[in-house]
Design a protein around this motif. Structure first.
Motif, PDB file in Angstrom:
ATOM      1  N   LYS A 226      18.352 128.004  -4.228  1.00 25.32           N
ATOM      2  CA  LYS A 226      17.093 127.914  -4.757  1.00 25.32           C
ATOM      3  C   LYS A 226      17.223 128.217  -6.309  1.00 25.32           C
ATOM      4  N   VAL A 227      16.662 127.313  -6.919  1.00 25.28           N
ATOM      5  CA  VAL A 227      16.562 127.134  -8.618  1.00 25.28           C
ATOM      6  C   VAL A 227      15.590 126.923  -8.922  1.00 25.28           C
ATOM      7  N   LEU A 228      15.111 127.401 -10.250  1.00 25.51           N
ATOM      8  CA  LEU A 228      14.004 126.884 -11.173  1.00 25.51           C
ATOM      9  C   LEU A 228      14.186 125.272 -11.447  1.00 25.51           C
ATOM     10  N   SER A 229      12.892 124.523 -11.350  1.00 26.43           N
ATOM     11  CA  SER A 229      12.877 123.238 -11.804  1.00 26.43           C
ATOM     12  C   SER A 229      13.479 123.156 -13.127  1.00 26.43           C
ATOM     13  N   GLY A 230      14.299 122.159 -13.490  1.00 26.41           N
ATOM     14  CA  GLY A 230      14.842 121.817 -14.766  1.00 26.41           C
ATOM     15  C   GLY A 230      16.208 122.445 -14.907  1.00 26.41           C
ATOM     16  N   THR A 231      16.702 123.224 -13.876  1.00 25.01           N
ATOM     17  CA  THR A 231      17.983 123.923 -13.879  1.00 25.01           C
ATOM     18  C   THR A 231      19.067 122.817 -14.041  1.00 25.01           C
ATOM     19  N   THR A 232      20.201 122.851 -15.126  1.00 24.06           N
ATOM     20  CA  THR A 232      21.042 121.968 -15.439  1.00 24.06           C
ATOM     21  C   THR A 232      22.155 121.872 -13.956  1.00 24.06           C
ATOM     22  N   LEU A 233      22.665 120.614 -13.953  1.00 23.01           N
ATOM     23  CA  LEU A 233      23.651 120.643 -12.884  1.00 23.01           C
ATOM     24  C   LEU A 233      24.768 121.479 -13.216  1.00 23.01           C
ATOM     25  N   ASP A 234      25.118 121.621 -14.396  1.00 21.99           N
ATOM     26  CA  ASP A 234      26.367 122.586 -14.908  1.00 21.99           C
ATOM     27  C   ASP A 234      26.230 123.915 -14.185  1.00 21.99           C
ATOM     28  N   LEU A 235      24.864 124.636 -14.265  1.00 19.18           N
ATOM     29  CA  LEU A 235      24.618 125.888 -13.965  1.00 19.18           C
ATOM     30  C   LEU A 235      24.864 126.095 -12.455  1.00 19.18           C
ATOM     31  N   VAL A 236      24.392 124.990 -11.729  1.00 18.64           N
ATOM     32  CA  VAL A 236      24.634 125.037 -10.077  1.00 18.64           C
ATOM     33  C   VAL A 236      26.035 124.829  -9.816  1.00 18.64           C
ATOM     34  N   MET A 237      26.838 123.973 -10.614  1.00 17.08           N
ATOM     35  CA  MET A 237      28.207 123.865 -10.274  1.00 17.08           C
ATOM     36  C   MET A 237      28.874 125.105 -10.484  1.00 17.08           C
ATOM     37  N   GLU A 238      28.571 125.865 -11.553  1.00 18.70           N
ATOM     38  CA  GLU A 238      29.181 127.145 -11.816  1.00 18.70           C
ATOM     39  C   GLU A 238      28.756 128.188 -10.617  1.00 18.70           C
ATOM     40  N   LYS A 239      27.559 128.133 -10.350  1.00 16.94           N
ATOM     41  CA  LYS A 239      27.041 129.335  -9.281  1.00 16.94           C
ATOM     42  C   LYS A 239      27.930 128.807  -8.002  1.00 16.94           C
ATOM     43  N   ALA A 240      28.046 127.767  -7.447  1.00 16.70           N
ATOM     44  CA  ALA A 240      28.473 127.153  -6.247  1.00 16.70           C
ATOM     45  C   ALA A 240      29.945 127.184  -6.339  1.00 16.70           C
ATOM     46  N   GLY A 241      30.710 127.652  -7.433  1.00 16.55           N
ATOM     47  CA  GLY A 241      32.045 127.230  -7.618  1.00 16.55           C
ATOM     48  C   GLY A 241      32.743 125.885  -7.393  1.00 16.55           C
ATOM     49  N   VAL A 242      32.024 125.015  -7.841  1.00 19.14           N
ATOM     50  CA  VAL A 242      32.686 123.515  -7.659  1.00 19.14           C
ATOM     51  C   VAL A 242      33.747 123.462  -8.709  1.00 19.14           C
TER      52      VAL A 242
END
Length: 186
Positions: free
Chosen positions: A56-72
């Motif tokens: 669950k993320v705020l709209s507009g969150t960058t892909l970089d932040l999601v990758m960091e949180k998910a451990g990509v």
């Protein structure tokens, strides 16, 4: 600000709106609380992900932040879109928009490196098409750039599920050609 998609091209039911299951809870909260939410849920998956799951993320969150949180770690290919269909992502500092419901971070072992070959007209694509189209015929029209005939043969009704591309033994890029045809026509 709901996103509607004209899935039927120039044909009947042009005013039909397609809503996915992820949008309905946000719409209900917006009606009950008299405000629309500004976050979204989407699935993160693939062998390059340490912690796959629904995020669950705020709209507009960058892909970089999601990758960091998910451990990509070192994805070979990134695909963003909906279940069964999506587009390749080449820039990880771009924001996640409302149309994205799934992010796939694929390892090199998950990506097919087979080249597409000529259609053998086996009909598997037609057998799995939920709309009853003849994808092998439509693809030939796109290759010849005959977009008027593509739409006459109901190519605009393709719902872009990707089943035809998935089952094709010739590895034809059917879905991508249909998306291209729809963009050229409009």
């Amino acid at each position: 600000n709901l996103a509607a998609r004209d899935v039927f091209g120039d044909y009947a039911m042009k005013d039909t709106m397609v809503l996915d299951a992820f949008l309905l809870p946000a719409l209900a909260r917006g009606v009950m609380d008299q405000r629309l939410t500004h976050y979204q849920l989407f699935l993160v998956n693939g062998k390059a992900v340490e912690t796959p799951g629904i995020y669950k993320v705020l709209s507009g969150t960058t892909l970089d932040l999601v990758m960091e949180k998910a451990g990509v770690k070192n994805p070979f290919r990134i695909v963003a879109g909906n279940i069964l269909s999506g587009d390749a992502v080449f820039n990880t500092d771009s924001p996640i928009n409302r149309g994205i419901r799934e992010l796939l971070f694929l390892h090199e072992t998950e990506v097919s490196k087979e080249e597409e070959v000529n259609c053998i007209k086996c009909g598997r694509c037609a057998d799995v098409c939920p709309v009853g189209l003849q994808p092998y015929e439509l693809n030939a029209l796109v290759v010849m750039r005959d977009f008027d005939e593509f739409f006459k043969k109901r190519g605009g009704m393709c719902v872009e599920c990707g089943r035809c591309s998935y089952v094709c033994p010739s590895k034809r890029h059917l879905l991508q050609s249909f998306k291209t045809a729809k963009k050229v026509k409009r």
